[in-house]
Design a protein around this motif. Structure first.
Motif, PDB file in Angstrom:
ATOM      1  N   LEU A  91       8.666 -13.563   4.083  1.00 30.34           N
ATOM      2  CA  LEU A  91       8.172 -14.933   4.204  1.00 30.34           C
ATOM      3  C   LEU A  91       7.847 -15.537   2.847  1.00 30.34           C
ATOM      4  CD1 LEU A  91       5.725 -14.744   7.263  1.00 30.34           C
ATOM      5  CD2 LEU A  91       8.068 -15.575   7.209  1.00 30.34           C
ATOM      6  N   SER A  92       7.430 -14.699   1.904  1.00 28.43           N
ATOM      7  CA  SER A  92       6.992 -15.211   0.605  1.00 28.43           C
ATOM      8  C   SER A  92       8.092 -15.945  -0.148  1.00 28.43           C
ATOM      9  CB  SER A  92       6.447 -14.070  -0.260  1.00 28.43           C
ATOM     10  OG  SER A  92       7.451 -13.092  -0.481  1.00 28.43           O
ATOM     11  N   SER A  93       9.345 -15.633   0.156  1.00 26.24           N
ATOM     12  CA  SER A  93      10.461 -16.271  -0.553  1.00 26.24           C
ATOM     13  C   SER A  93      11.033 -17.475   0.191  1.00 26.24           C
ATOM     14  CB  SER A  93      11.575 -15.246  -0.785  1.00 26.24           C
ATOM     15  OG  SER A  93      12.069 -14.753   0.454  1.00 26.24           O
ATOM     16  N   MET A  94      10.419 -17.838   1.330  1.00 27.67           N
ATOM     17  CA  MET A  94      10.929 -18.964   2.116  1.00 27.67           C
ATOM     18  C   MET A  94      10.187 -20.238   1.720  1.00 27.67           C
ATOM     19  SD  MET A  94      11.536 -17.269   5.890  1.00 27.67           S
ATOM     20  CE  MET A  94      12.318 -18.770   6.487  1.00 27.67           C
ATOM     21  N   ASP A  95      10.780 -21.006   0.810  1.00 28.69           N
ATOM     22  CA  ASP A  95      10.136 -22.221   0.303  1.00 28.69           C
ATOM     23  C   ASP A  95      10.032 -23.310   1.361  1.00 28.69           C
ATOM     24  OD1 ASP A  95       9.926 -21.016  -2.184  1.00 28.69           O
ATOM     25  OD2 ASP A  95      11.866 -21.803  -2.870  1.00 28.69           O
ATOM     26  N   ASP A  96      10.917 -23.278   2.344  1.00 29.07           N
ATOM     27  CA  ASP A  96      10.938 -24.320   3.365  1.00 29.07           C
ATOM     28  C   ASP A  96      10.175 -23.927   4.630  1.00 29.07           C
ATOM     29  OD1 ASP A  96      12.742 -22.329   3.870  1.00 29.07           O
ATOM     30  OD2 ASP A  96      14.427 -23.642   4.376  1.00 29.07           O
ATOM     31  N   PHE A  97       9.337 -22.897   4.551  1.00 31.23           N
ATOM     32  CA  PHE A  97       8.571 -22.474   5.724  1.00 31.23           C
ATOM     33  C   PHE A  97       7.556 -23.565   6.074  1.00 31.23           C
ATOM     34  CE2 PHE A  97       6.199 -19.202   8.255  1.00 31.23           C
ATOM     35  CZ  PHE A  97       7.301 -18.711   8.926  1.00 31.23           C
ATOM     36  N   LYS A 113       4.467 -25.954   6.751  1.00 29.62           N
ATOM     37  CA  LYS A 113       3.125 -25.961   6.161  1.00 29.62           C
ATOM     38  C   LYS A 113       2.083 -25.447   7.139  1.00 29.62           C
ATOM     39  CE  LYS A 113       3.915 -29.691   2.838  1.00 29.62           C
ATOM     40  NZ  LYS A 113       3.504 -31.042   2.399  1.00 29.62           N
ATOM     41  N   GLU A 114       2.315 -25.666   8.451  1.00 29.69           N
ATOM     42  CA  GLU A 114       1.368 -25.197   9.468  1.00 29.69           C
ATOM     43  C   GLU A 114       1.240 -23.682   9.477  1.00 29.69           C
ATOM     44  OE1 GLU A 114       3.615 -28.724  11.402  1.00 29.69           O
ATOM     45  OE2 GLU A 114       3.944 -27.192   9.866  1.00 29.69           O
ATOM     46  N   LEU A 115       2.262 -22.997   8.959  1.00 34.49           N
ATOM     47  CA  LEU A 115       2.289 -21.535   8.970  1.00 34.49           C
ATOM     48  C   LEU A 115       2.255 -20.954   7.553  1.00 34.49           C
ATOM     49  CD1 LEU A 115       5.099 -21.125  11.662  1.00 34.49           C
ATOM     50  CD2 LEU A 115       2.642 -21.023  12.043  1.00 34.49           C
ATOM     51  N   GLU A 116       1.934 -21.795   6.585  1.00 32.97           N
ATOM     52  CA  GLU A 116       1.976 -21.391   5.183  1.00 32.97           C
ATOM     53  C   GLU A 116       1.109 -20.170   4.898  1.00 32.97           C
ATOM     54  OE1 GLU A 116       3.496 -22.148   1.288  1.00 32.97           O
ATOM     55  OE2 GLU A 116       3.918 -23.237   3.137  1.00 32.97           O
ATOM     56  N   GLU A 117      -0.021 -20.037   5.605  1.00 36.51           N
ATOM     57  CA  GLU A 117      -0.957 -18.935   5.338  1.00 36.51           C
ATOM     58  C   GLU A 117      -0.303 -17.561   5.517  1.00 36.51           C
ATOM     59  OE1 GLU A 117      -3.832 -18.105   8.639  1.00 36.51           O
ATOM     60  OE2 GLU A 117      -3.096 -20.037   9.400  1.00 36.51           O
ATOM     61  N   TYR A 120       9.469 -14.302  14.716  1.00 32.56           N
ATOM     62  CA  TYR A 120      10.930 -14.251  14.567  1.00 32.56           C
ATOM     63  C   TYR A 120      11.288 -13.715  13.177  1.00 32.56           C
ATOM     64  CZ  TYR A 120      15.754 -15.778  15.423  1.00 32.56           C
ATOM     65  OH  TYR A 120      17.116 -15.821  15.632  1.00 32.56           O
ATOM     66  N   ALA A 121      10.570 -14.197  12.160  1.00 37.53           N
ATOM     67  CA  ALA A 121      10.804 -13.709  10.797  1.00 37.53           C
ATOM     68  C   ALA A 121      10.399 -12.241  10.667  1.00 37.53           C
ATOM     69  CB  ALA A 121      10.023 -14.571   9.801  1.00 37.53           C
ATOM     70  N   GLU A 122       9.346 -11.837  11.381  1.00 38.65           N
ATOM     71  CA  GLU A 122       8.917 -10.433  11.344  1.00 38.65           C
ATOM     72  C   GLU A 122       9.961  -9.515  11.971  1.00 38.65           C
ATOM     73  OE1 GLU A 122       4.129 -11.503  11.448  1.00 38.65           O
ATOM     74  OE2 GLU A 122       5.128 -10.795  13.268  1.00 38.65           O
TER      75      GLU A 122
END
Length: 356
Positions: A136-142, A144-148, A190-192
């Motif tokens: 997730l750390s490399s996904m710049d377009d993730f 904002k609601e899930l940024e944490e 899904y990313a996990e």
């Protein structure tokens, strides 16, 4: 505190035969169980529990869970939401023939994963602590609601075992998982799952450097129902908006948000190794033919939610021969879980698998 001479309720452990086993076949028994961390056991979370003094009692719960584990007599145990006192109790009860490891998930310090294995059956070749939020750390377009979640670790365990079949050494990779729980975290989960499959590929590649006889099992609490996109990814199915519309707790606002996020689902799918697409089965997918993808109606039973969210996935070179029947009569006697008869809000899943 629970009295030491209290007679605890004892469950019936019955197995459903799925296929025949010859005397020459090599099998093992694997169990996955979300034991419900003691910190979560309170009236605020479980308001329907009537006898809280009994059901919420920490010592009594640990004794019931240890009794379940001893009855299960599995060769490999995967525990989600385990805590230090219960880990110590299980370690003592299993004795010297088992070895265990525990790791903190990190995103929630009270949550831990643990795995035990029978040393007289398996040899531990290698073990890994994996962070399933790593990508997730490399996904710049993730969103904002899930940024944490980009900075939260989700640690889990993966063990590489070996076992002898005559003079041949077989290799077994067991990766356990416990994904985030909230329905609005579906993109995170899904990313996990994508990260899990990619890590499984890396661990399997390393094992295959020395042998072609490598087998895989993925087990745990994925907090995703059989019609969920997380499950679909494990099966290698492409994301679709139609599938998102079948998610539980769908609202018009939720669905509109997912439409905006849908390109991310497609991107994550494209970045997932296809190595296991179409090559993983779910042991309990034969349990209830009329329900979602054949799975049980629930593995988690609470007042606010019930459905199948726990799984034992297996590579197709492993054949399920038995599965543990779910004791619905016990689970539902007090309507919801946890109860005086069952210490967790999840049920135990267990299967015998054969190397083929």
């Amino acid at each position: 505190m629970a009295q030491s001479n209290e007679s605890l309720p004892r469950k019936e452990f019955n197995f459903r035969q799925l296929s025949t086993v010859a005397a020459s076949d090599l099998t093992f028994r694997l169990c996955t169980y979300n034991v419900l961390v003691q910190d979560f056991v309170c009236a605020e979370r479980y308001p329907t529990v009537k006898d809280t003094a009994l059901v919420f009692n920490a010592e009594r719960r640990r004794k019931m869970l240890v009794q379940d584990v001893q009855q299960a007599n599995a060769d490999i145990f995967c525990f989600e939401e385990i805590w230090a006192a219960l880990y110590a109790d299980i370690e003592k009860a299993l004795g010297d023939d088992y070895s265990g490891q525990i790791v903190c998930r990190q995103d929630q310090p009270v949550l831990h994963n643990a795995m035990f294995f029978r040393k007289s059956k398996f040899t531990l070749e290698n073990n890994y602590v994996l962070n399933l939020n790593r990508e997730l750390s490399s996904m710049d377009d993730f969103p904002k609601e899930l940024e944490e979640f980009k900075t939260k670790q989700l640690n889990t365990l993966c063990n590489h075992f070996s076992i002898m079949q005559g003079e041949k050494k077989l290799h077994l990779i067991v990766l356990m998982a416990h994904f985030h729980h909230r329905p609005d975290h579906d993109l995170v989960k899904y990313a996990e799952m994508s990260c899990l499959l990619n890590d499984l590929r890396r661990v399997t590649d390393k094992a295959e450097e020395s042998s072609e006889d490598v087998f895989v099992v993925v087990a745990g609490d994925f907090n995703a129902q059989p019609l969920n996109q997380v499950y679909s990814l494990a099966m290698g199915e492409k994301p679709t908006m139609e599938a998102l519309e079948q998610e539980s707790m769908v609202t018009p606002e939720w669905l509109e948000q997912r439409k905006g996020w849908f390109p991310l689902y497609e991107k994550i799918y494209a970045n997932t190794t296809p190595s296991f697409f179409g090559k993983l089965g779910s042991v309990y997918s034969v349990y209830t033919p009329e329900f979602e993808r054949g799975h049980p109606k629930y593995t988690n039973l609470t007042d606010g939610f019930y459905n199948n969210i726990d799984y034992i996935f297996h590579g197709l070179r492993l054949q399920p021969t038995k599965l543990l029947e779910l004791d619905h009569a016990t689970y539902e006697k007090e309507e919801f879980l946890p109860s005086s008869l069952h210490a967790s809000d999840h049920v135990m899943l267990m299967a015998e698998l054969k190397f083929v």
